[in-house]
Scaffold this motif. Structure first.
Motif, PDB file in Angstrom:
ATOM      1  N   LYS A  12      41.441 -19.480   8.005  1.00  0.00           N
ATOM      2  CA  LYS A  12      41.691 -20.802   8.586  1.00  0.00           C
ATOM      3  C   LYS A  12      41.073 -21.881   7.702  1.00  0.00           C
ATOM      4  N   ALA A  13      41.573 -23.099   7.846  1.00  0.00           N
ATOM      5  CA  ALA A  13      40.927 -24.233   7.179  1.00  0.00           C
ATOM      6  C   ALA A  13      39.591 -24.467   7.882  1.00  0.00           C
ATOM      7  N   LYS A  14      38.539 -24.775   7.108  1.00  0.00           N
ATOM      8  CA  LYS A  14      37.227 -25.042   7.716  1.00  0.00           C
ATOM      9  C   LYS A  14      37.275 -26.364   8.470  1.00  0.00           C
ATOM     10  N   PRO A  15      36.580 -26.443   9.600  1.00  0.00           N
ATOM     11  CA  PRO A  15      36.556 -27.707  10.349  1.00  0.00           C
ATOM     12  C   PRO A  15      35.653 -28.728   9.656  1.00  0.00           C
ATOM     13  N   ASP A  16      35.675 -29.938  10.152  1.00  0.00           N
ATOM     14  CA  ASP A  16      34.769 -30.984   9.680  1.00  0.00           C
ATOM     15  C   ASP A  16      33.369 -30.649  10.201  1.00  0.00           C
ATOM     16  N   GLY A  21      30.793 -30.207  17.642  1.00  0.00           N
ATOM     17  CA  GLY A  21      30.623 -29.938  19.068  1.00  0.00           C
ATOM     18  C   GLY A  21      30.060 -28.543  19.253  1.00  0.00           C
ATOM     19  N   PHE A  22      30.284 -27.958  20.422  1.00  0.00           N
ATOM     20  CA  PHE A  22      29.742 -26.616  20.676  1.00  0.00           C
ATOM     21  C   PHE A  22      30.792 -25.692  21.286  1.00  0.00           C
ATOM     22  N   GLY A  23      30.946 -24.508  20.674  1.00  0.00           N
ATOM     23  CA  GLY A  23      31.659 -23.420  21.328  1.00  0.00           C
ATOM     24  C   GLY A  23      33.163 -23.520  21.404  1.00  0.00           C
ATOM     25  N   LYS A  24      33.769 -24.327  20.545  1.00  0.00           N
ATOM     26  CA  LYS A  24      35.226 -24.471  20.639  1.00  0.00           C
ATOM     27  C   LYS A  24      35.954 -23.971  19.396  1.00  0.00           C
ATOM     28  N   ILE A  25      35.197 -23.838  18.294  1.00  0.00           N
ATOM     29  CA  ILE A  25      35.807 -23.425  17.024  1.00  0.00           C
ATOM     30  C   ILE A  25      35.282 -22.030  16.695  1.00  0.00           C
ATOM     31  N   PHE A  26      36.147 -21.135  16.260  1.00  0.00           N
ATOM     32  CA  PHE A  26      35.703 -19.779  15.937  1.00  0.00           C
ATOM     33  C   PHE A  26      36.069 -19.429  14.497  1.00  0.00           C
ATOM     34  N   THR A  27      35.286 -18.510  13.929  1.00  0.00           N
ATOM     35  CA  THR A  27      35.426 -18.214  12.502  1.00  0.00           C
ATOM     36  C   THR A  27      36.610 -17.269  12.264  1.00  0.00           C
ATOM     37  N   ASP A  28      36.722 -16.763  11.054  1.00  0.00           N
ATOM     38  CA  ASP A  28      37.879 -15.932  10.680  1.00  0.00           C
ATOM     39  C   ASP A  28      37.796 -14.497  11.195  1.00  0.00           C
ATOM     40  N   HIS A  29      36.585 -14.014  11.494  1.00  0.00           N
ATOM     41  CA  HIS A  29      36.448 -12.590  11.816  1.00  0.00           C
ATOM     42  C   HIS A  29      35.636 -12.362  13.088  1.00  0.00           C
ATOM     43  N   MET A  30      35.692 -11.134  13.578  1.00  0.00           N
ATOM     44  CA  MET A  30      34.833 -10.724  14.690  1.00  0.00           C
ATOM     45  C   MET A  30      34.421  -9.267  14.479  1.00  0.00           C
ATOM     46  N   PHE A  31      33.287  -8.930  15.066  1.00  0.00           N
ATOM     47  CA  PHE A  31      32.813  -7.539  15.025  1.00  0.00           C
ATOM     48  C   PHE A  31      33.217  -6.876  16.330  1.00  0.00           C
ATOM     49  N   VAL A  32      33.688  -5.649  16.242  1.00  0.00           N
ATOM     50  CA  VAL A  32      34.048  -4.890  17.456  1.00  0.00           C
ATOM     51  C   VAL A  32      33.552  -3.456  17.312  1.00  0.00           C
ATOM     52  N   MET A  33      33.003  -2.905  18.387  1.00  0.00           N
ATOM     53  CA  MET A  33      32.622  -1.492  18.408  1.00  0.00           C
ATOM     54  C   MET A  33      32.902  -0.966  19.820  1.00  0.00           C
TER      55      MET A  33
END
Ligand SMILES: *Cc1c(COP(=O)(O)O)cnc(C)c1O
Length: 353
Positions: A12-16, A21-33
Protein backbone atom coordinates in the motif's frame (compact mmCIF):
# COMPACT_ATOMS: atom_id res chain seq x y z
CA UNK A 1 9.55 -21.16 16.10
CA UNK A 2 9.71 -21.35 12.32
CA UNK A 3 7.88 -18.44 10.66
CA UNK A 4 6.91 -18.69 6.99
CA UNK A 5 6.95 -15.27 5.34
CA UNK A 6 4.75 -14.46 2.35
CA UNK A 7 5.22 -10.84 1.32
CA UNK A 8 2.56 -8.81 -0.41
CA UNK A 9 2.96 -8.18 -4.12
CA UNK A 10 0.80 -5.05 -3.84
CA UNK A 11 2.24 -2.88 -1.04
CA UNK A 12 0.00 0.00 0.00
CA UNK A 13 1.00 3.64 -0.30
CA UNK A 14 2.26 4.91 3.08
CA UNK A 15 -0.09 7.33 4.84
CA UNK A 16 0.82 10.88 5.81
CA UNK A 17 2.80 10.23 9.00
CA UNK A 18 1.90 13.73 10.23
CA UNK A 19 -1.81 12.90 10.21
CA UNK A 20 -2.32 9.39 11.50
CA UNK A 21 -4.90 9.40 14.27
CA UNK A 22 -5.26 6.07 16.07
CA UNK A 23 -6.23 2.59 14.98
CA UNK A 24 -7.61 3.19 11.51
CA UNK A 25 -4.66 2.48 9.21
CA UNK A 26 -3.06 -0.97 8.98
CA UNK A 27 0.25 -2.09 7.54
CA UNK A 28 0.96 -4.48 4.65
CA UNK A 29 1.28 -7.69 6.68
CA UNK A 30 -0.04 -9.61 9.67
CA UNK A 31 1.23 -12.49 11.77
CA UNK A 32 -1.00 -15.55 12.15
CA UNK A 33 -0.52 -18.79 14.08
CA UNK A 34 -3.02 -21.57 14.77
CA UNK A 35 -3.68 -23.73 17.79
CA UNK A 36 -5.24 -27.16 17.60
CA UNK A 37 -5.85 -29.35 20.64
CA UNK A 38 -3.36 -32.22 20.67
CA UNK A 39 -1.05 -30.40 18.24
CA UNK A 40 -0.38 -27.17 20.10
CA UNK A 41 0.55 -23.86 18.42
CA UNK A 42 1.57 -24.37 14.81
CA UNK A 43 1.89 -22.82 11.33
CA UNK A 44 3.40 -19.48 12.33
CA UNK A 45 3.28 -17.24 9.27
CA UNK A 46 3.47 -13.64 8.13
CA UNK A 47 1.05 -13.00 5.29
CA UNK A 48 -0.41 -9.95 3.51
CA UNK A 49 -2.90 -8.06 5.71
CA UNK A 50 -6.34 -9.26 4.63
CA UNK A 51 -9.80 -10.16 5.87
CA UNK A 52 -10.10 -13.54 7.54
CA UNK A 53 -12.93 -15.96 6.86
CA UNK A 54 -14.75 -17.47 9.83
CA UNK A 55 -17.97 -19.46 10.15
CA UNK A 56 -20.90 -17.56 11.67
CA UNK A 57 -20.86 -20.35 14.26
CA UNK A 58 -17.30 -19.44 15.28
CA UNK A 59 -17.20 -19.47 19.07
CA UNK A 60 -15.63 -16.06 19.55
CA UNK A 61 -18.77 -14.41 18.10
CA UNK A 62 -21.04 -15.98 20.68
CA UNK A 63 -19.35 -16.23 24.06
CA UNK A 64 -16.46 -13.82 23.71
CA UNK A 65 -13.55 -16.18 24.37
CA UNK A 66 -10.77 -13.84 23.24
CA UNK A 67 -7.84 -11.84 24.58
CA UNK A 68 -5.73 -8.96 23.31
CA UNK A 69 -2.55 -7.06 24.06
CA UNK A 70 -1.25 -3.63 23.13
CA UNK A 71 2.30 -2.37 22.78
CA UNK A 72 4.24 -0.09 20.47
CA UNK A 73 7.35 -0.01 18.29
CA UNK A 74 9.27 3.25 18.19
CA UNK A 75 11.71 4.41 15.55
CA UNK A 76 15.27 4.31 16.81
CA UNK A 77 18.53 5.41 15.23
CA UNK A 78 19.68 4.12 11.80
CA UNK A 79 16.35 2.52 10.89
CA UNK A 80 16.18 0.41 14.04
CA UNK A 81 12.88 -0.45 15.71
CA UNK A 82 12.56 -0.26 19.50
CA UNK A 83 10.17 -2.24 21.71
CA UNK A 84 9.37 -1.39 25.35
CA UNK A 85 9.15 -4.34 27.78
CA UNK A 86 7.52 -6.84 25.34
CA UNK A 87 8.32 -9.65 27.80
CA UNK A 88 5.74 -8.09 30.14
CA UNK A 89 3.07 -8.27 27.44
CA UNK A 90 3.99 -11.92 26.87
CA UNK A 91 3.58 -12.69 30.58
CA UNK A 92 0.29 -10.81 30.81
CA UNK A 93 -0.97 -12.70 27.74
CA UNK A 94 -0.72 -15.92 29.69
CA UNK A 95 -2.33 -14.46 32.82
CA UNK A 96 -5.27 -13.48 30.60
CA UNK A 97 -5.21 -16.81 28.75
CA UNK A 98 -5.39 -18.76 31.98
CA UNK A 99 -8.47 -16.83 33.14
CA UNK A 100 -10.22 -17.35 29.80
CA UNK A 101 -9.27 -21.04 29.34
CA UNK A 102 -7.18 -20.13 26.29
CA UNK A 103 -4.10 -22.38 25.97
CA UNK A 104 -0.76 -21.04 27.16
CA UNK A 105 1.29 -19.26 24.47
CA UNK A 106 5.02 -19.71 25.17
CA UNK A 107 6.44 -16.28 26.02
CA UNK A 108 9.26 -16.66 23.52
CA UNK A 109 6.70 -17.29 20.72
CA UNK A 110 4.95 -14.05 21.61
CA UNK A 111 8.15 -11.98 21.60
CA UNK A 112 9.52 -13.71 18.46
CA UNK A 113 6.26 -13.10 16.61
CA UNK A 114 6.17 -9.40 17.57
CA UNK A 115 9.80 -8.96 16.51
CA UNK A 116 9.23 -10.75 13.19
CA UNK A 117 6.15 -8.79 12.12
CA UNK A 118 7.67 -5.44 13.17
CA UNK A 119 10.80 -6.34 11.21
CA UNK A 120 8.81 -7.08 8.03
CA UNK A 121 6.79 -3.85 8.29
CA UNK A 122 9.49 -1.66 9.85
CA UNK A 123 9.06 0.98 7.11
CA UNK A 124 5.65 1.67 8.64
CA UNK A 125 7.09 2.97 11.91
CA UNK A 126 6.45 6.69 11.68
CA UNK A 127 9.24 9.09 12.59
CA UNK A 128 7.38 12.23 13.61
CA UNK A 129 7.75 13.18 17.30
CA UNK A 130 5.27 11.31 19.51
CA UNK A 131 4.28 8.81 16.80
CA UNK A 132 4.76 5.06 16.92
CA UNK A 133 3.65 1.78 15.40
CA UNK A 134 0.88 0.34 17.57
CA UNK A 135 1.06 -3.46 17.86
CA UNK A 136 -2.14 -5.38 18.51
CA UNK A 137 -1.69 -9.10 19.26
CA UNK A 138 -4.88 -11.04 19.95
CA UNK A 139 -6.21 -14.58 20.26
CA UNK A 140 -9.69 -15.75 19.27
CA UNK A 141 -11.56 -19.03 19.83
CA UNK A 142 -12.31 -20.54 16.40
CA UNK A 143 -14.32 -23.77 16.86
CA UNK A 144 -17.60 -23.77 14.93
CA UNK A 145 -19.78 -24.78 17.85
CA UNK A 146 -22.60 -23.18 19.79
CA UNK A 147 -21.95 -25.07 23.01
CA UNK A 148 -20.55 -23.20 26.01
CA UNK A 149 -17.09 -24.70 26.54
CA UNK A 150 -13.50 -23.71 25.87
CA UNK A 151 -12.71 -23.93 22.15
CA UNK A 152 -10.32 -26.61 20.91
CA UNK A 153 -8.88 -24.35 18.20
CA UNK A 154 -7.61 -20.76 18.26
CA UNK A 155 -5.90 -18.17 16.12
CA UNK A 156 -3.16 -15.89 17.40
CA UNK A 157 -2.93 -12.83 15.15
CA UNK A 158 -0.84 -9.66 15.27
CA UNK A 159 -1.79 -6.56 13.32
CA UNK A 160 0.07 -3.24 13.21
CA UNK A 161 -1.25 0.31 13.00
CA UNK A 162 0.88 3.44 12.65
CA UNK A 163 -0.44 5.89 15.21
CA UNK A 164 -0.16 9.61 15.67
CA UNK A 165 0.97 11.59 18.68
CA UNK A 166 -1.67 11.11 21.37
CA UNK A 167 -1.52 14.78 22.22
CA UNK A 168 -1.21 16.90 19.09
CA UNK A 169 -0.09 19.97 21.05
CA UNK A 170 1.70 18.73 24.15
CA UNK A 171 0.34 16.96 27.23
CA UNK A 172 -3.21 18.20 27.71
CA UNK A 173 -5.04 17.47 31.01
CA UNK A 174 -8.32 15.59 30.59
CA UNK A 175 -11.63 15.59 32.45
CA UNK A 176 -12.64 12.33 34.15
CA UNK A 177 -16.08 11.15 35.20
CA UNK A 178 -16.16 9.05 38.40
CA UNK A 179 -18.86 6.48 37.65
CA UNK A 180 -21.10 5.76 40.64
CA UNK A 181 -23.71 3.52 39.00
CA UNK A 182 -22.19 1.05 36.50
CA UNK A 183 -19.16 -1.05 37.46
CA UNK A 184 -16.45 -2.51 35.24
CA UNK A 185 -15.31 -5.61 37.11
CA UNK A 186 -15.37 -7.36 40.46
CA UNK A 187 -12.83 -9.46 42.29
CA UNK A 188 -13.21 -13.01 41.01
CA UNK A 189 -14.33 -11.70 37.62
CA UNK A 190 -11.91 -10.91 34.81
CA UNK A 191 -10.91 -7.32 35.55
CA UNK A 192 -7.21 -8.24 35.62
CA UNK A 193 -7.45 -9.87 32.18
CA UNK A 194 -7.07 -7.97 28.93
CA UNK A 195 -10.18 -9.18 27.17
CA UNK A 196 -12.85 -7.59 25.01
CA UNK A 197 -15.66 -8.43 27.42
CA UNK A 198 -14.39 -5.91 29.95
CA UNK A 199 -14.59 -3.22 27.28
CA UNK A 200 -18.06 -4.27 26.13
CA UNK A 201 -19.18 -3.82 29.75
CA UNK A 202 -17.63 -0.36 29.91
CA UNK A 203 -19.13 1.26 26.81
CA UNK A 204 -22.39 2.46 28.32
CA UNK A 205 -20.67 4.50 31.04
CA UNK A 206 -18.16 5.86 28.54
CA UNK A 207 -20.97 7.06 26.28
CA UNK A 208 -22.63 8.73 29.28
CA UNK A 209 -19.38 10.45 30.30
CA UNK A 210 -18.72 11.62 26.72
CA UNK A 211 -22.22 13.05 26.48
CA UNK A 212 -21.40 15.16 29.53
CA UNK A 213 -18.11 16.37 28.08
CA UNK A 214 -15.76 14.07 30.00
CA UNK A 215 -13.19 12.07 28.08
CA UNK A 216 -12.89 8.99 30.32
CA UNK A 217 -14.60 7.04 33.09
CA UNK A 218 -12.96 6.38 36.46
CA UNK A 219 -14.33 3.14 37.87
CA UNK A 220 -15.07 2.44 41.50
CA UNK A 221 -14.93 -1.04 43.05
CA UNK A 222 -17.86 -3.24 42.11
CA UNK A 223 -18.93 -4.15 45.65
CA UNK A 224 -19.05 -0.94 47.70
CA UNK A 225 -18.62 1.61 44.89
CA UNK A 226 -16.25 3.31 47.27
CA UNK A 227 -12.66 2.59 46.26
CA UNK A 228 -10.91 3.89 43.13
CA UNK A 229 -10.02 1.23 40.56
CA UNK A 230 -8.84 2.50 37.17
CA UNK A 231 -9.71 4.69 34.20
CA UNK A 232 -10.99 3.37 30.84
CA UNK A 233 -7.82 1.85 29.39
CA UNK A 234 -5.46 3.38 31.95
CA UNK A 235 -4.36 2.88 35.53
CA UNK A 236 -4.62 5.89 37.83
CA UNK A 237 -2.14 7.65 40.12
CA UNK A 238 -2.50 10.43 42.67
CA UNK A 239 0.10 12.62 44.31
CA UNK A 240 -1.15 13.37 47.82
CA UNK A 241 1.09 15.36 50.16
CA UNK A 242 4.17 14.36 48.19
CA UNK A 243 3.28 10.64 48.19
CA UNK A 244 2.52 8.79 44.94
CA UNK A 245 -0.57 6.67 45.57
CA UNK A 246 -2.14 4.13 43.20
CA UNK A 247 -4.81 1.47 43.78
CA UNK A 248 -3.35 -1.92 44.69
CA UNK A 249 -3.73 -4.80 42.21
CA UNK A 250 -6.80 -6.38 43.73
CA UNK A 251 -7.79 -8.77 40.93
CA UNK A 252 -10.30 -6.40 39.38
CA UNK A 253 -7.68 -3.97 37.99
CA UNK A 254 -5.60 -4.45 34.85
CA UNK A 255 -1.92 -4.71 35.81
CA UNK A 256 -0.57 -2.07 33.45
CA UNK A 257 3.00 -2.20 32.23
CA UNK A 258 3.14 1.60 32.24
CA UNK A 259 1.84 1.47 35.84
CA UNK A 260 4.67 -0.89 36.78
CA UNK A 261 7.24 1.34 35.02
CA UNK A 262 5.92 4.47 36.77
CA UNK A 263 6.19 2.80 40.18
CA UNK A 264 9.76 1.68 39.49
CA UNK A 265 10.77 5.11 38.17
CA UNK A 266 9.25 7.04 41.10
CA UNK A 267 11.00 4.70 43.56
CA UNK A 268 14.30 5.16 41.69
CA UNK A 269 13.87 8.92 42.17
CA UNK A 270 13.42 8.43 45.91
CA UNK A 271 9.73 9.28 45.90
CA UNK A 272 7.47 7.43 48.36
CA UNK A 273 5.03 5.16 46.49
CA UNK A 274 2.01 3.47 48.04
CA UNK A 275 -0.06 0.74 46.37
CA UNK A 276 -3.18 0.59 48.49
CA UNK A 277 -6.93 1.11 48.64
CA UNK A 278 -7.96 4.70 48.11
CA UNK A 279 -11.55 5.76 48.62
CA UNK A 280 -13.32 8.45 46.71
CA UNK A 281 -13.98 10.21 50.08
CA UNK A 282 -10.25 10.34 50.79
CA UNK A 283 -9.75 11.90 47.38
CA UNK A 284 -12.43 14.54 47.93
CA UNK A 285 -10.96 15.38 51.36
CA UNK A 286 -7.45 15.62 49.92
CA UNK A 287 -8.68 17.93 47.19
CA UNK A 288 -10.52 20.15 49.69
CA UNK A 289 -7.51 20.44 51.99
CA UNK A 290 -5.15 21.16 49.11
CA UNK A 291 -3.20 17.91 49.64
CA UNK A 292 -4.14 16.50 46.21
CA UNK A 293 -1.30 17.76 44.05
CA UNK A 294 -1.49 15.71 40.86
CA UNK A 295 -3.67 13.08 39.18
CA UNK A 296 -2.60 11.15 36.08
CA UNK A 297 -3.52 8.04 34.12
CA UNK A 298 -0.95 5.58 32.75
CA UNK A 299 -1.20 3.34 29.69
CA UNK A 300 0.60 2.40 26.49
CA UNK A 301 -1.53 4.63 24.26
CA UNK A 302 -1.04 7.99 26.03
CA UNK A 303 1.89 6.95 28.32
CA UNK A 304 0.93 9.61 30.90
CA UNK A 305 -2.41 11.35 30.78
CA UNK A 306 -2.68 14.26 33.24
CA UNK A 307 -6.12 14.73 34.77
CA UNK A 308 -7.27 18.34 35.19
CA UNK A 309 -10.83 17.74 36.32
CA UNK A 310 -12.64 15.00 38.27
CA UNK A 311 -16.41 14.80 38.57
CA UNK A 312 -18.10 12.77 41.31
CA UNK A 313 -21.89 13.06 41.55
CA UNK A 314 -22.46 16.83 41.78
CA UNK A 315 -18.90 17.67 42.81
CA UNK A 316 -16.44 18.88 40.19
CA UNK A 317 -12.85 18.96 41.42
CA UNK A 318 -10.18 20.92 39.60
CA UNK A 319 -6.71 19.40 39.97
CA UNK A 320 -3.57 21.54 40.04
CA UNK A 321 -5.54 24.45 38.51
CA UNK A 322 -6.13 22.25 35.45
CA UNK A 323 -2.41 22.26 34.61
CA UNK A 324 0.08 19.43 34.17
CA UNK A 325 1.98 18.64 37.34
CA UNK A 326 5.79 18.35 37.45
CA UNK A 327 5.78 14.62 38.27
CA UNK A 328 3.41 13.85 35.38
CA UNK A 329 5.63 15.80 33.00
CA UNK A 330 8.85 14.20 34.27
CA UNK A 331 7.38 10.70 33.97
CA UNK A 332 6.16 11.41 30.44
CA UNK A 333 9.52 12.81 29.35
CA UNK A 334 11.45 9.94 30.94
CA UNK A 335 9.31 7.07 29.63
CA UNK A 336 9.07 8.46 26.09
CA UNK A 337 12.83 9.15 26.21
CA UNK A 338 13.51 5.53 27.18
CA UNK A 339 11.17 4.33 24.44
CA UNK A 340 12.75 6.47 21.74
CA UNK A 341 16.29 5.83 22.93
CA UNK A 342 17.12 9.46 23.74
CA UNK A 343 17.53 8.49 27.43
CA UNK A 344 19.91 5.70 28.39
CA UNK A 345 18.04 2.60 29.56
CA UNK A 346 19.51 1.50 32.90
CA UNK A 347 16.47 -0.73 33.58
CA UNK A 348 16.93 -3.13 30.66
CA UNK A 349 13.43 -2.32 29.42
CA UNK A 350 14.09 -1.74 25.73
CA UNK A 351 14.67 -4.22 22.93
CA UNK A 352 16.13 -3.09 19.61
CA UNK A 353 15.34 -4.87 16.36
C1 LIG B 1 -4.22 -2.11 28.66
C2 LIG B 1 -4.93 -1.52 29.81
C3 LIG B 1 -4.32 -0.67 30.74
C4 LIG B 1 -2.91 -0.14 30.58
O1 LIG B 1 -1.94 -1.13 30.50
P1 LIG B 1 -0.52 -0.80 29.85
O2 LIG B 1 0.18 -2.12 29.90
O3 LIG B 1 0.13 0.22 30.69
O4 LIG B 1 -0.80 -0.32 28.46
C5 LIG B 1 -5.06 -0.26 31.83
N1 LIG B 1 -6.34 -0.61 31.99
C6 LIG B 1 -6.98 -1.41 31.10
C7 LIG B 1 -8.39 -1.78 31.34
C8 LIG B 1 -6.30 -1.89 29.98
O5 LIG B 1 -6.94 -2.67 29.10
Amino acid sequence: MNIRIEKTTTPKAKPDFKNLGFGKIFTDHMFVMDYTEGKGWHDARIVPFANIELSPACMVFHYGQEMFEGLKAYRGENGSARLFRPDMNAKRTNATNERLCIPNLPEEYFVEAVKAIVDVDRDWIPNEPGTSLYIRPFIIATDDFLGVAPSKTYKFIIILSPSGAYYASGLAPVGIWIEDDYVRAVKGGMGFAKTGGNYAASLIAQVKAHDDGYSQVLWLDGVERKYIEEVGAMNIFFKINGVIVTPELSGSILPGITRNSVIQLCKSWGMPVEERKISVEELIEAQKSGALEEVFGTGTAAVISPVGKLRYKDDVMTINSGDIGPVSQKLYDTITGLQNGTIEDTFGWTLTI
